[in-house]
Design a protein around this motif. Structure first.
Motif, PDB file in Angstrom:
ATOM      1  N   THR A 192       0.848  -1.184   0.000  1.00  0.00           N
ATOM      2  CA  THR A 192       0.000   0.000   0.000  1.00  0.00           C
ATOM      3  C   THR A 192       0.885   1.236   0.000  1.00  0.00           C
ATOM      4  OG1 THR A 192      -1.670  -1.164   1.308  1.00  0.00           O
ATOM      5  CG2 THR A 192      -1.787   1.231   1.288  1.00  0.00           C
ATOM      6  N   ASP A 217       4.300   0.428   1.863  1.00  0.00           N
ATOM      7  CA  ASP A 217       3.290   0.434   2.922  1.00  0.00           C
ATOM      8  C   ASP A 217       3.346   1.721   3.736  1.00  0.00           C
ATOM      9  OD1 ASP A 217       2.258  -2.107   2.200  1.00  0.00           O
ATOM     10  OD2 ASP A 217       3.955  -3.051   3.205  1.00  0.00           O
ATOM     11  N   ARG A 241     -11.437   6.046   3.217  1.00  0.00           N
ATOM     12  CA  ARG A 241     -11.173   4.598   3.176  1.00  0.00           C
ATOM     13  C   ARG A 241     -12.127   3.896   2.210  1.00  0.00           C
ATOM     14  NH1 ARG A 241      -9.774   1.845   8.853  1.00  0.00           N
ATOM     15  NH2 ARG A 241      -9.390   0.168   7.378  1.00  0.00           N
ATOM     16  N   LEU A 300      -4.702   2.371   9.453  1.00  0.00           N
ATOM     17  CA  LEU A 300      -4.220   1.290   8.589  1.00  0.00           C
ATOM     18  C   LEU A 300      -2.975   0.607   9.154  1.00  0.00           C
ATOM     19  CD1 LEU A 300      -4.616   3.008   5.092  1.00  0.00           C
ATOM     20  CD2 LEU A 300      -6.158   1.333   6.169  1.00  0.00           C
ATOM     21  N   ASP A 353      -1.488   4.972  -5.068  1.00  0.00           N
ATOM     22  CA  ASP A 353      -2.797   5.618  -5.126  1.00  0.00           C
ATOM     23  C   ASP A 353      -2.649   7.084  -4.759  1.00  0.00           C
ATOM     24  OD1 ASP A 353      -4.885   3.883  -5.929  1.00  0.00           O
ATOM     25  OD2 ASP A 353      -4.743   2.821  -4.011  1.00  0.00           O
ATOM     26  N   LEU A 413     -10.994   4.577  -1.333  1.00  0.00           N
ATOM     27  CA  LEU A 413      -9.788   3.808  -1.673  1.00  0.00           C
ATOM     28  C   LEU A 413     -10.000   2.299  -1.576  1.00  0.00           C
ATOM     29  CD1 LEU A 413      -7.156   6.013   0.168  1.00  0.00           C
ATOM     30  CD2 LEU A 413      -7.475   5.808  -2.298  1.00  0.00           C
ATOM     31  N   ASN A 414     -11.166   1.922  -1.059  1.00  0.00           N
ATOM     32  CA  ASN A 414     -11.477   0.492  -0.921  1.00  0.00           C
ATOM     33  C   ASN A 414     -10.520  -0.203   0.054  1.00  0.00           C
ATOM     34  OD1 ASN A 414     -13.551  -1.107  -1.665  1.00  0.00           O
ATOM     35  ND2 ASN A 414     -12.680  -1.748  -3.625  1.00  0.00           N
ATOM     36  N   ILE A 415     -10.224   0.448   1.170  1.00  0.00           N
ATOM     37  CA  ILE A 415      -9.305  -0.138   2.166  1.00  0.00           C
ATOM     38  C   ILE A 415      -9.908  -0.085   3.571  1.00  0.00           C
ATOM     39  CG2 ILE A 415      -7.124   0.169   0.991  1.00  0.00           C
ATOM     40  CD1 ILE A 415      -6.823   2.857   2.433  1.00  0.00           C
ATOM     41  N   ILE A 462      -0.050   5.316  -0.434  1.00  0.00           N
ATOM     42  CA  ILE A 462      -1.064   6.342  -0.666  1.00  0.00           C
ATOM     43  C   ILE A 462      -0.383   7.696  -0.604  1.00  0.00           C
ATOM     44  CG2 ILE A 462      -3.217   7.359   0.181  1.00  0.00           C
ATOM     45  CD1 ILE A 462      -3.719   4.546   1.527  1.00  0.00           C
TER      46      ILE A 462
END
Length: 175
Positions: free
Chosen positions: A2, A72, A170, A25, A96, A173-175, A4
């Motif tokens: 991940t 990450d 979230r 996260l 992302d 971002l689909n997390i 971002i």
């Protein structure tokens, strides 16, 4: 993995939302300006004063290429970062990207709440500051909208609003 990268105009809430998102996260959070300051052993205003905006942007570009290689992570970029060199394309290739989109009025309110010295706003009256934000935001919008995701930000003046925004981010971002 991940990664971002949060972009947007100064005062949009990149650091505020980025910190909370990273904590939720379980990821490290990096503010690009803070990273630059720790690596250069000088504040952003000092770097601007010594090197001018062009010199600062070169440093920023190089530091972006360092921090955006970390895995990450959640990274908050400076307001001008996407607007120079190939930074926006590079960020999109790295992970992302999220543009925190805010109205000039919200940006002004956030900047009034913040205590951070902003080199580009130094010595401006309220009216000059509002006009500057509106004009510069219009110029930068073409870079910001290249982000993979656009997330509208309202006034983040309490923890509940920040938490709601992070929850919605979230979902985006689909997390």
């Amino acid at each position: 993995m991940t990664r971002i990268l949060i972009i947007g105009y100064m005062g949009a809430g990149k650091t505020t939302l980025g910190k909370v998102l990273a904590k939720e996260l379980g990821l490290p959070f990096y503010d690009l300006d803070w990273y630059i300051e720790s690596r250069m052993m000088k504040t952003v205003p000092q770097l601007f004063a010594e090197r001018g905006e062009e010199g600062f942007r070169k440093v920023e570009h190089n530091m972006l290429h360092e921090v955006a290689e970390f895995e990450d992570v959640v990274i908050s970029c400076g307001g001008g970062t996407p607007c120079f060199y190939d930074n926006m394309e590079y960020m999109n290739a790295q992970g992302d990207t999220v543009y925190l989109k805010a109205s000039p009025e919200v940006l002004y309110a956030h900047l009034q709440m913040g205590k951070v010295e902003r080199p580009l706003l130094k010595n401006k009256t309220r009216e000059e500051m509002q006009a500057f934000i509106k004009e510069q935001l219009a110029e930068r919008e073409k870079y910001y909208t290249k982000a993979r995701h656009i997330f509208n930000v309202d006034l983040l003046d309490n923890y509940e609003k920040i938490q709601t925004s992070v929850n919605n981010l979230r979902k985006l971002l689909n997390i």
